[in-house]
Each structure stands twice: as C-alpha cells, then as structure tokens.
Motif scaffolding. Sequence first.
Motif, PDB file in Angstrom:
ATOM      1  N   THR A  94       0.949  -1.073   0.023  1.00  0.00           N
ATOM      2  CA  THR A  94       0.153  -0.036   0.110  1.00  0.00           C
ATOM      3  C   THR A  94       0.698   1.289  -0.039  1.00  0.00           C
ATOM      4  O   THR A  94       0.583   2.168  -0.688  1.00  0.00           O
ATOM      5  N   TYR A  95       1.883   1.198   0.693  1.00  0.00           N
ATOM      6  CA  TYR A  95       2.720   2.330   0.939  1.00  0.00           C
ATOM      7  C   TYR A  95       3.712   2.735  -0.453  1.00  0.00           C
ATOM      8  O   TYR A  95       3.585   3.726  -0.852  1.00  0.00           O
ATOM      9  N   GLY A  96       3.706   1.523  -1.053  1.00  0.00           N
ATOM     10  CA  GLY A  96       4.326   1.616  -2.301  1.00  0.00           C
ATOM     11  C   GLY A  96       3.337   1.778  -3.487  1.00  0.00           C
ATOM     12  O   GLY A  96       3.991   1.770  -4.551  1.00  0.00           O
ATOM     13  N   THR A  97       2.236   2.124  -3.225  1.00  0.00           N
ATOM     14  CA  THR A  97       1.095   2.227  -3.955  1.00  0.00           C
ATOM     15  C   THR A  97       1.373   1.026  -5.209  1.00  0.00           C
ATOM     16  O   THR A  97       0.848   1.390  -6.307  1.00  0.00           O
ATOM     17  N   ILE A  98       1.631  -0.068  -4.838  1.00  0.00           N
ATOM     18  CA  ILE A  98       1.456  -1.152  -5.812  1.00  0.00           C
ATOM     19  C   ILE A  98       0.458  -1.827  -5.978  1.00  0.00           C
ATOM     20  O   ILE A  98      -0.104  -2.066  -7.128  1.00  0.00           O
ATOM     21  N   GLY A  99      -0.436  -1.934  -5.013  1.00  0.00           N
ATOM     22  CA  GLY A  99      -1.972  -2.127  -5.035  1.00  0.00           C
ATOM     23  C   GLY A  99      -2.106  -3.448  -4.552  1.00  0.00           C
ATOM     24  O   GLY A  99      -1.366  -4.438  -4.467  1.00  0.00           O
ATOM     25  N   TYR A 100      -3.176  -3.843  -3.763  1.00  0.00           N
ATOM     26  CA  TYR A 100      -3.665  -4.869  -3.166  1.00  0.00           C
ATOM     27  C   TYR A 100      -5.102  -4.806  -3.072  1.00  0.00           C
ATOM     28  O   TYR A 100      -5.735  -3.959  -2.919  1.00  0.00           O
ATOM     29  N   ASP A 101      -5.875  -6.117  -3.292  1.00  0.00           N
ATOM     30  CA  ASP A 101      -7.232  -6.212  -3.044  1.00  0.00           C
ATOM     31  C   ASP A 101      -7.508  -6.121  -1.612  1.00  0.00           C
ATOM     32  O   ASP A 101      -7.184  -6.829  -0.735  1.00  0.00           O
ATOM     33  N   ASP A 102      -8.104  -5.293  -1.129  1.00  0.00           N
ATOM     34  CA  ASP A 102      -8.288  -4.877   0.002  1.00  0.00           C
ATOM     35  C   ASP A 102      -9.606  -5.764   0.566  1.00  0.00           C
ATOM     36  O   ASP A 102     -10.273  -5.341   1.611  1.00  0.00           O
ATOM     37  N   ILE A 118      -1.298   7.494  -0.577  1.00  0.00           N
ATOM     38  CA  ILE A 118      -0.863   8.754  -1.015  1.00  0.00           C
ATOM     39  C   ILE A 118       0.547   9.331  -0.107  1.00  0.00           C
ATOM     40  O   ILE A 118       1.340   9.776  -0.578  1.00  0.00           O
ATOM     41  N   ASN A 119       0.350   8.865   1.244  1.00  0.00           N
ATOM     42  CA  ASN A 119       1.573   9.354   1.969  1.00  0.00           C
ATOM     43  C   ASN A 119       2.897   8.730   1.517  1.00  0.00           C
ATOM     44  O   ASN A 119       3.850   9.419   1.540  1.00  0.00           O
ATOM     45  N   GLY A 120       2.659   7.130   1.262  1.00  0.00           N
ATOM     46  CA  GLY A 120       3.980   6.416   0.668  1.00  0.00           C
ATOM     47  C   GLY A 120       4.436   7.271  -0.379  1.00  0.00           C
ATOM     48  O   GLY A 120       5.685   7.392  -0.373  1.00  0.00           O
ATOM     49  N   LEU A 122       4.343  10.252  -1.669  1.00  0.00           N
ATOM     50  CA  LEU A 122       4.875  11.221  -1.388  1.00  0.00           C
ATOM     51  C   LEU A 122       6.362  11.204  -0.717  1.00  0.00           C
ATOM     52  O   LEU A 122       7.343  12.074  -1.178  1.00  0.00           O
ATOM     53  N   LEU A 123       6.418  10.480   0.135  1.00  0.00           N
ATOM     54  CA  LEU A 123       7.648  10.048   1.014  1.00  0.00           C
ATOM     55  C   LEU A 123       8.704   9.229  -0.014  1.00  0.00           C
ATOM     56  O   LEU A 123      10.021   9.706   0.176  1.00  0.00           O
ATOM     57  N   LEU A 124       8.031   8.364  -0.717  1.00  0.00           N
ATOM     58  CA  LEU A 124       9.059   7.901  -1.878  1.00  0.00           C
ATOM     59  C   LEU A 124       9.757   9.003  -2.887  1.00  0.00           C
ATOM     60  O   LEU A 124      10.694   9.099  -3.364  1.00  0.00           O
ATOM     61  N   GLY A 125       8.743   9.735  -3.353  1.00  0.00           N
ATOM     62  CA  GLY A 125       9.335  11.023  -4.066  1.00  0.00           C
ATOM     63  C   GLY A 125      10.387  11.893  -3.265  1.00  0.00           C
ATOM     64  O   GLY A 125      11.003  12.410  -3.887  1.00  0.00           O
ATOM     65  N   TRP A 126      10.042  12.198  -2.218  1.00  0.00           N
ATOM     66  CA  TRP A 126      11.033  12.667  -1.347  1.00  0.00           C
ATOM     67  C   TRP A 126      12.238  12.329  -1.301  1.00  0.00           C
ATOM     68  O   TRP A 126      13.321  12.839  -1.593  1.00  0.00           O
ATOM     69  N   SER A 127      12.177  11.017  -1.050  1.00  0.00           N
ATOM     70  CA  SER A 127      13.446  10.296  -0.973  1.00  0.00           C
ATOM     71  C   SER A 127      14.101  10.188  -2.516  1.00  0.00           C
ATOM     72  O   SER A 127      15.358  10.152  -2.425  1.00  0.00           O
ATOM     73  N   THR A 128      13.497  10.152  -3.344  1.00  0.00           N
ATOM     74  CA  THR A 128      13.817  10.187  -4.721  1.00  0.00           C
ATOM     75  C   THR A 128      14.712  11.424  -4.888  1.00  0.00           C
ATOM     76  O   THR A 128      15.853  11.546  -5.602  1.00  0.00           O
ATOM     77  N   ALA A 129      14.099  12.547  -4.722  1.00  0.00           N
ATOM     78  CA  ALA A 129      14.624  13.716  -4.983  1.00  0.00           C
ATOM     79  C   ALA A 129      15.916  13.879  -4.370  1.00  0.00           C
ATOM     80  O   ALA A 129      17.015  14.443  -4.574  1.00  0.00           O
ATOM     81  N   PHE A 130      16.052  13.618  -2.754  1.00  0.00           N
ATOM     82  CA  PHE A 130      17.235  13.532  -2.306  1.00  0.00           C
ATOM     83  C   PHE A 130      18.156  12.660  -2.861  1.00  0.00           C
ATOM     84  O   PHE A 130      19.389  12.908  -2.872  1.00  0.00           O
ATOM     85  N   PHE A 131      18.001  11.579  -3.208  1.00  0.00           N
ATOM     86  CA  PHE A 131      18.916  10.659  -3.955  1.00  0.00           C
ATOM     87  C   PHE A 131      19.467  11.305  -5.204  1.00  0.00           C
ATOM     88  O   PHE A 131      20.641  11.107  -5.456  1.00  0.00           O
TER      89      PHE A 131
END
Length: 141
Positions: A94-102, A118-120, A122-131
Amino acid sequence: MLAQLAIATGMVLVTVTIHGLGLVFLSRILRLERMEEREAAISPLSAQGVAVTFGVVLGLFAIHGLEIWLYAVLYHLGGAFPDLHTAVYFSTITYGTIGYDDEGLVRAWQLVAAIEGINGILLLGWSTAFFVALIARLNRR
C-alpha cells in the motif's frame, strides 16, 4: 469516517516527521563526506563513492521500512488484519502504491489504507529527490 481521517492524519504527521529527521541525519553524514570529498577528490565510481551511495540507499530503505512497520503495527493492533505478517505485507504494497485487493481489510481501515498510499508515494518522491541530488553532486566531477 472522522476517526479514520484523524488516525490517517496522525500517521501522516508521524511519518513525515520521521522521514524529515531521517533525511537530516543522512544529510549530516553526507556533509562529513562532502568535506572529505573536497580534501580527497573522491570519484563517484571509487570504492568510497559507491559506499556512500549504498549507505544512503540502505538508510532510505531503513527510513521507509520504519514507516511501513508503523502502519503495519497500527493495522495489526487495530484489528484490521489477523496477523502481523499480513499487516506488514499489506502496508508495504500500500505504501509503495503497488496495490492490493483490500477484500480482507476491515472496512473501518480502508480510508487509512488509501491515505497510506498517498503518504507513501509522497515520501518515496521525497527520497527520490534526495537521492537524485546526491548523485548529481557526486557526478559534478
């Protein structure tokens, strides 16, 4: 619904705080590296340059892992999933927005899970920008 939004908002605030502090910690480590780089002219393809890159990647994984586990523990303690393994698996995808049947997710947690996605991202994007900024700095040579 308001309870779900309150829980999700609290988790967003907690994870953003953890993420920001984690990136500050990694930045401080990199400042030390930057001083050494000026003195020793470290190449990005040198053993030290590769070690710094791997260290940052592992640091980012640790930060994201902590955030994922926090959501998983919340789901598990809140009764959204019967066991911690399922909660961690669900939280990771879910955090990685891969998707899962809920389908197995208790309805009371569906909004929290959607906001985790959504949170995940955004945080992954933040990390990508940092990297990317780190790699750009190393490649300026």
